[in-house]
Write a protein that holds these residues in place. Structure first.
Motif, mmCIF file in Angstrom:
data_model
loop_
_atom_site.group_PDB
_atom_site.id
_atom_site.type_symbol
_atom_site.label_atom_id
_atom_site.label_comp_id
_atom_site.label_asym_id
_atom_site.label_seq_id
_atom_site.Cartn_x
_atom_site.Cartn_y
_atom_site.Cartn_z
ATOM 1 N N GLY A 1 13.064 14.758 12.471
ATOM 2 C CA GLY A 1 13.611 13.984 11.365
ATOM 3 C C GLY A 1 14.817 14.646 10.724
ATOM 4 N N TRP A 2 14.668 15.925 10.365
ATOM 5 C CA TRP A 2 15.719 16.569 9.576
ATOM 6 C C TRP A 2 16.863 17.085 10.426
ATOM 7 C CZ3 TRP A 2 16.153 16.186 4.503
ATOM 8 C CH2 TRP A 2 15.020 15.876 3.759
ATOM 9 N N ARG A 3 16.576 17.528 11.643
ATOM 10 C CA ARG A 3 17.645 18.183 12.408
ATOM 11 C C ARG A 3 18.267 17.282 13.442
ATOM 12 N NH1 ARG A 3 15.576 24.210 13.387
ATOM 13 N NH2 ARG A 3 17.183 24.184 14.965
ATOM 14 N N TRP A 4 17.664 16.137 13.728
ATOM 15 C CA TRP A 4 18.293 15.228 14.694
ATOM 16 C C TRP A 4 18.645 13.898 14.078
ATOM 17 C CZ3 TRP A 4 20.383 16.951 18.869
ATOM 18 C CH2 TRP A 4 19.919 18.161 19.397
ATOM 19 N N LEU A 5 17.670 13.213 13.516
ATOM 20 C CA LEU A 5 17.935 11.850 13.059
ATOM 21 C C LEU A 5 18.953 11.826 11.926
ATOM 22 C CD1 LEU A 5 14.401 10.202 13.148
ATOM 23 C CD2 LEU A 5 16.146 10.306 14.889
ATOM 24 N N ILE A 6 18.782 12.687 10.909
ATOM 25 C CA ILE A 6 19.663 12.600 9.744
ATOM 26 C C ILE A 6 21.092 13.052 10.074
ATOM 27 C CG2 ILE A 6 20.028 13.497 7.411
ATOM 28 C CD1 ILE A 6 17.027 13.345 7.019
ATOM 29 N N PRO A 7 21.328 14.204 10.745
ATOM 30 C CA PRO A 7 22.713 14.561 11.072
ATOM 31 C C PRO A 7 23.395 13.548 11.997
ATOM 32 C CG PRO A 7 21.299 16.461 11.321
ATOM 33 C CD PRO A 7 20.405 15.292 11.111
ATOM 34 N N THR A 8 22.658 13.055 13.007
ATOM 35 C CA THR A 8 23.243 12.054 13.896
ATOM 36 C C THR A 8 23.667 10.834 13.101
ATOM 37 O OG1 THR A 8 21.579 12.782 15.449
ATOM 38 C CG2 THR A 8 22.863 10.859 16.067
ATOM 39 N N ASN A 9 22.800 10.440 12.198
ATOM 40 C CA ASN A 9 23.065 9.276 11.373
ATOM 41 C C ASN A 9 24.310 9.459 10.528
ATOM 42 O OD1 ASN A 9 22.133 6.784 10.732
ATOM 43 N ND2 ASN A 9 20.093 7.515 10.299
ATOM 44 N N LEU A 10 24.447 10.647 9.914
ATOM 45 C CA LEU A 10 25.605 10.897 9.048
ATOM 46 C C LEU A 10 26.894 10.819 9.850
ATOM 47 C CD1 LEU A 10 24.227 13.740 6.775
ATOM 48 C CD2 LEU A 10 24.783 11.421 6.112
ATOM 49 N N ALA A 11 26.903 11.450 11.027
ATOM 50 C CA ALA A 11 28.109 11.412 11.861
ATOM 51 C C ALA A 11 28.432 9.974 12.263
ATOM 52 C CB ALA A 11 27.900 12.276 13.098
ATOM 53 N N TRP A 12 27.411 9.221 12.584
ATOM 54 C CA TRP A 12 27.605 7.827 13.016
ATOM 55 C C TRP A 12 28.158 6.978 11.879
ATOM 56 C CZ3 TRP A 12 28.280 4.554 16.697
ATOM 57 C CH2 TRP A 12 27.941 3.212 16.552
ATOM 58 N N ILE A 13 27.637 7.177 10.659
ATOM 59 C CA ILE A 13 28.143 6.395 9.517
ATOM 60 C C ILE A 13 29.607 6.720 9.267
ATOM 61 C CG2 ILE A 13 27.940 6.088 7.035
ATOM 62 C CD1 ILE A 13 24.987 6.586 7.332
ATOM 63 N N LEU A 14 29.953 8.025 9.406
ATOM 64 C CA LEU A 14 31.352 8.442 9.233
ATOM 65 C C LEU A 14 32.237 7.678 10.213
ATOM 66 C CD1 LEU A 14 32.563 10.553 7.371
ATOM 67 C CD2 LEU A 14 32.578 12.121 9.291
#
Lengths: 432, 267
Positions: free
Chosen positions: A334-347
């Motif tokens: 959850g914290w090390r894959w889903l959230i960082p991937t998500n942030l980069a994707w939203i950017l």
């Protein structure tokens, strides 16, 4: 303020269709949504047991009603009439309040899900949706964050070890995965230019969002499994570790039924939200959409229900396929894959949207987006690599520590009982 | 104060004023209950009631985004984290109610009432002559908030986030345990150590008999002796049950007393 920054998408139209209906229509719709959820839960429980049964080479429930379809109704009635056991050492008010605090938000969350377009109910033109707000999708979030209370409080009020551990796990799990789930929806907001569910569905009348926003869709699908405490992420109620987790002390009666009910309602709600946000809402799927009348009248309710059933099948499929994972691995995911991937994707999505709104031509857009990606990749490649950790190979003394007994390599596996059943005359295949 | 505010806002609809009165009472009850509750978790739940009422107030005042954010962030995330910590203290623990400062309670009541009166009077005088303006564009409040946060006050916003990140990093540094690289035991190492330790199977559970199912009751081995591994070192063993049981099965009192001293040493 600069309009260029703000107008990421076309300005939303006001929701004048909601809030002006006569009161009898609102009451009718409320009862309708409640009944719809109840029927979906009754159906969902039997559907899940049947599907899991077939995945595990058995038949599933087949005693009550034709093909066993009334099994969940019988179970529900039984739970309603069972003796209500109140353990002696519990915190009484909180113990009673906890299942209610889970069940009520689960039902409320579904009120903003659009089930269909405008239909005619007793001569009134009204959308097939209880209500909508400019921030409709966030209502679902607010409700799911309130549902955590019921679980956490059940764990605490039971005054027992396993429920407490289950409640603690659940609190950490649902907060972490709510962040991942919330971030995966941000891209949909950017694309649709609105947070209201009916307008997001309207914006998908052409193409559905699961393809252009595929990363968000995949992350949403993973996050909601954690959010609804379903296998393989059902750690708060892991029976091999915590008996039944947070509802261990809710051994019988209607209070247990409320937890059961809210779990399945949550599954229906997140499936419905997935359909609303990514799969076109009530719009008809491709071959059906060629028929002109597919998106009018009451037909869309059928397409939408079909999409929810597909979502429920997906949940069941995961449960029948994947083993439960360890808690620290789950948190790391959850914290090390889903959230960082998500942030980069939203950017990335926000950059593309802004550039499109400002009419930047494609070559410049690719340059602006591509250069940072290339730089990051180059840094990754040219970075001095850390030498791999040496793996110690131990010599194991077979005399002192004989290896664990394993079946022989040439073991002959007996033929599947399903094969014998398929060839046998009908009526022989009796029990699950 | 509620009545005065109600009277001041003359053009409120019936529904709005009903919601305000009902939830206003709920919010005040939550606030008072939070202070008066003896149990920390009950106290937190009363605060949740107040926060939820505030969230609905935002809805009624046509700021649904703020209302939802209030519920998601404060009620859903922050209060859950509070509860997370409070839960660890257990259900049976109650705060000590012994007063260490004489007269503290009276002073607190007097000063609290004085403060409430002061704030109430100031707010009343401040808003008495104000006519409500309303929100110009209800459906478009999110871009307006976004512009205020990320455009007009972007520097303050970034400073706040830097402060929060510093706090988070500080908490992680304080809780960090220094460990030489490569000494962390993996699941594989633990499993190997367990299989070589002479006892790969789990420890026996505590005894469950007709007269007791407490975790303090040790299990009995087939020959009637006490299985020491079946109870935690932290639990005081309940030997009366074992003694009665041993007497029933073997009838030997001397054997029983020997076991009692043996387990007693361990606890």
């Amino acid at each position: 303020m600069t309009p260029g920054i703000l107008s990421l998408a076309p300005a939303p139209t006001p929701l004048e269709a909601f809030g002006t209906e006569p009161i009898w229509l609102v009451l009718l719709k409320t009862v309708g949504v409640f009944g719809y959820l109840f029927v979906m839960v009754l159906f969902g429980v039997v559907f899940e047991r049947k599907v899991v049964g077939y995945m595990q080479n058995r038949i599933g429930p087949n005693r009550v009603g034709p093909w066993g379809i009334l099994q969940s109704l019988a179970d529900g009635l039984k739970l309603a009439f069972k003796e209500d056991i109140l353990p002696a050492m519990v915190d009484k008010p909180v113990y009673i309040l906890a299942p209610i605090m889970t069940a009520v938000p689960a039902f409320v969350a579904f009120s903003v899900i659009p089930l269909g377009p405008e239909v005619s109910i007793f001569g009134h033109r009204t959308p097939l949706q209880l209500t909508d707000l400019p921030v409709g999708v966030l209502i679902v979030f607010a409700c799911s964050s309130l549902a955590v209370y019921g679980i956490v409080l059940a764990g605490w009020a039971s005054n027992s070890t396993y429920p407490l551990l289950g409640g603690l796990r659940s609190a950490a799990q649902m907060i972490s995965y709510e962040i991942a789930m919330g971030l995966s929806i941000v891209a949909v907001f950017l694309y649709a230019g609105s947070m209201s569910t009916s307008q997001i569905v309207a914006a998908q009348s052409g193409s559905w969002y699961f393809w252009p926003l595929s990363v968000s869709f995949v992350i949403y699908c993973i996050a909601v499994v954690g959010e609804t405490n379903r296998a393989p992420f059902d750690l708060p109620e892991a029976e091999s570790e915590l008996v039944a987790g947070y509802f261990t002390e809710y051994s019988s009666s209607l209070k247990f039924a409320m937890y059961m009910l809210s779990e399945y309602v949550a599954v229906v709600t997140v499936s419905g939200l997935a359909a609303t946000l990514f799969l076109g809402g009530w719009h008809a799927p491709w071959p059906l959409s060629m028929w002109a009348g597919a998106n009018e009248g009451w037909w869309p309710l059928l397409w939408f229900t079909g999409k929810i059933v597909v979502g429920m099948f997906f949940f069941t499929w995961l449960r029948g396929t994947l083993p439960r994972i360890r808690y620290d691995q789950f948190m790391r995911l959850g914290w090390r894959w889903l959230i960082p991937t998500n942030l980069a994707w939203i950017l990335l999505v926000a950059t593309v949207r802004t550039m499109r709104n400002e009419n930047v031509d494609l070559r410049r857009m690719l340059l602006v987006i591509g250069i940072p990606i290339v730089v990051v990749l180059l840094i990754q490649i040219l970075r001095p690599q850390r030498p791999p950790r040496p793996v110690a190979v131990e010599e194991i003394d077979e005399e002192e520590f004989p290896s664990f007994p394993t079946p022989p390599m040439d073991l002959v596996v007996p033929a599947s009982p399903r094969l014998a059943m398929a060839t046998a005359p009908e009526g022989k295949a009796r029990d699950a | 104060m509620t009545g005065q505010l109600l009277a001041a806002a003359g053009d409120m609809s019936t529904g709005e004023s009903t919601v305000f009165v009902v939830l206003g009472i709920a919010a005040v009850v939550g606030a008072v209950g939070m202070v008066l509750a003896r149990n920390a978790v009950h106290s937190a739940l009363f605060l949740v009631l107040t926060m939820l009422s505030l969230g609905v107030f935002y809805f009624v005042q046509q700021a649904p985004f703020l209302g939802v954010v209030q519920i998601i962030v404060y009620t859903g995330a922050i209060m859950i984290l509070f509860l997370f910590v409070l839960m660890l203290i257990g259900r049976d623990s109650v705060d000590s109610m012994v007063e260490t400062l004489p007269g503290q309670r009276t002073a607190a009541v007097v000063l609290g009432l004085a403060f409430a009166g002061l704030v109430g009077a100031t707010v009343y005088r401040g808003v008495r002559d104000i006519t409500p303006r309303g929100i110009p564009d209800v459906n478009n409040s999110v871009p307006v908030i976004a512009a205020a946060l990320f455009h007009d006050y972007v520097f303050a916003f970034e400073l706040t986030s830097a402060l929060l990140i510093t706090a988070a990093v500080g908490a992680m540094v304080l809780a960090h345990v220094e460990r030489p690289a490569g000494t962390r035991q993996t699941q594989r190492d633990l499993a190997r150590a367990r299989f070589r330790g002479g006892r790969p199977q789990p420890l026996p559970g505590p005894g469950v008999f007709a007269t007791s199912n407490s975790i303090g009751t040790p299990a009995l081995l087939p020959d009637g002796t006490v299985a020491r591994e079946s109870i935690s070192r932290l639990v005081e063993p309940n030997l009366a049950v074992v003694a009665a049981r041993a007497e029933l099965t073997s009838g030997g009192a001397g054997h029983d007393t020997g076991e009692r001293s043996g387990v007693g040493d361990e606890s």
